[in-house]
Design an enzyme around this catalytic site. Sequence first.
Site, PDB file in Angstrom:
ATOM      1  N   GLY B  32      26.301  37.506  19.499  1.00  0.00           N
ATOM      2  CA  GLY B  32      25.901  37.418  21.185  1.00  0.00           C
ATOM      3  C   GLY B  32      25.018  36.257  20.875  1.00  0.00           C
ATOM      4  N   CYS B 242      48.862  43.163  46.216  1.00  0.00           N
ATOM      5  CA  CYS B 242      48.700  41.161  45.790  1.00  0.00           C
ATOM      6  C   CYS B 242      50.195  41.331  47.417  1.00  0.00           C
ATOM      7  CB  CYS B 242      49.405  41.050  44.832  1.00  0.00           C
ATOM      8  SG  CYS B 242      49.940  39.151  44.783  1.00  0.00           S
ATOM      9  N   CYS B 245      53.664  40.264  44.644  1.00  0.00           N
ATOM     10  CA  CYS B 245      53.505  41.391  43.747  1.00  0.00           C
ATOM     11  C   CYS B 245      53.455  42.712  44.046  1.00  0.00           C
ATOM     12  CB  CYS B 245      53.423  40.747  42.211  1.00  0.00           C
ATOM     13  SG  CYS B 245      51.598  41.580  42.001  1.00  0.00           S
ATOM     14  N   CYS B 267      46.776  38.118  43.337  1.00  0.00           N
ATOM     15  CA  CYS B 267      46.471  37.316  41.589  1.00  0.00           C
ATOM     16  C   CYS B 267      46.074  36.820  41.393  1.00  0.00           C
ATOM     17  CB  CYS B 267      47.588  38.759  40.866  1.00  0.00           C
ATOM     18  SG  CYS B 267      48.643  39.689  40.924  1.00  0.00           S
ATOM     19  N   CYS B 273      51.462  37.667  37.799  1.00  0.00           N
ATOM     20  CA  CYS B 273      51.131  38.204  38.535  1.00  0.00           C
ATOM     21  C   CYS B 273      53.129  37.803  39.063  1.00  0.00           C
ATOM     22  CB  CYS B 273      51.099  37.394  40.109  1.00  0.00           C
ATOM     23  SG  CYS B 273      51.410  37.231  41.683  1.00  0.00           S
TER      24      CYS B 273
END
Lengths: 204, 292
Positions: B32, B242, B245, B267, B273
């Site tokens: 970090g 979606c 899909c 998606c 997808c």
Amino acid sequence: MQIATTGLGAVSPGFSDPVHDAQSVFSAVMRAMSRPGRIEQINERLEAPSPANNAVAAVILTLCDHDSPLWLDETVAGAEELKSWVRFHCSAPITGDRATADFALVTNPQSMPDLDTFALGTDEFPDRSTTLIVQVSSILENGGWVLSGPGIESKHKIRSDDLSADFIAQWRSNRELFPRGVDVILCAEDRIACLPRTVKIEEG
Amino acid sequence: MKQENFYNFAYLDEQTKRMIRRAILKAIAIPGYQVPFASREMPMPYGWGTGGVQVTASIIGKDDVLKMIDQGSDDTTNAVALRGFFELTAGVESTTETSEASIIQTRHRIPEDDLTEDQVIVFQVPIPEPLRFLEPRETETRKMHALEEYGLMHVKLYEDIATHGHIATSYAYPVKVMDRYVMDPSPTPKFDNPKMHKMAALQLYGAGREKRIYAIPPYTDVVSLDFEDYPFSVQEWPDTECGLCGATEVYFDEVVTDDHGGRMFCCSDSDYCEKRRAAGHTGKQPDQAAEV
């Protein structure tokens, strides 16, 4: 004009394929650093300058250059073959002051100076610290050190018997300094393992 | 004339790679923390992923398989351009399949499929400093990180609540890594923040213009900042699936499909997808696939 060639005749070759060999070694070091205590294989074969072993030579070639002062421990401070090799291949300045070194090569871990005598970084720049390249004869898998911390899903177990008896205690102090502290790359002949400053080591 | 002969493998010279590699190791050791590095000018403008490109160029090997995504998609401009860059300069194999890739470079989403231990995900980061819009001086933000003084960030989130009634930050949502450093996960939608927590893959972040590299090692605690009474939550799309899909638990793109107000959700992760459609899943607007 006389050109000084002292010792250069003794300089053994570096990587046979500098670009891809360095990438492959770095990849092993990066994997080892991000998964502390997991042993990675160094597949590149070098004519390592005495008394360095293969992994030490590979790591130095991969990481050191003119921007990164290298400190050598007492055992190798007078090793001309190694020093010529480092100068020739890496142009790394060899420093006698370990408190400002980017890298430190420790070939005799039994008499390794205390960890807090190396560069530890500052609170604002904890990255300005020394990375210790420690040459060991072996790194044992499933050994007696129990490692935990970032990069470790539950526990990793390794051990190196070459380090001095108070290493675990010193490491505990090093870890308390976080985010300051040193990082360690343990180098056996063709194996490496890393101990970043985040890792917790317990004797198990 | 063969183009690839003009460049070193993966474009960068070896000294630059070593410098970046040293920074990457430090970044992994201090999760970090933003490690300064001597970012190079790249043959693409800042904002096009010069940081991510330099990180990828420094870690990639000839046996790596590269996936490049822009938001979730393999097919958008940035992804296509950068994939072409590495095909040209490194000659590596590329893929659109998440599971096939050993290195995934992204701006800025994390794929829907879980990543594995054998993968590395590289984020392109525009502004790496999470405190930058609160405190413009680098000297001050550096001190704030050193002293772990992050109260200002909580004030910002609180002001969100005071103004909007909820934490309205929806991307670049600040996280705390290993209970120490507050980090900007690049403008990743906060939908993906939970995936960073204890991810099996190594996460590397590169900011070219700002000259910073940071990292999250695998299996590291990553917590999105919040309040007890206003806990962190991800975006939700109630009653949405979606159009192609039929997936529901994913991050959606809204796509305008014609000039008459027609639109659909699909998606954002194009590979996810496609895999679902190949497996026989279908949504309510499958005929739009060619358009999208």
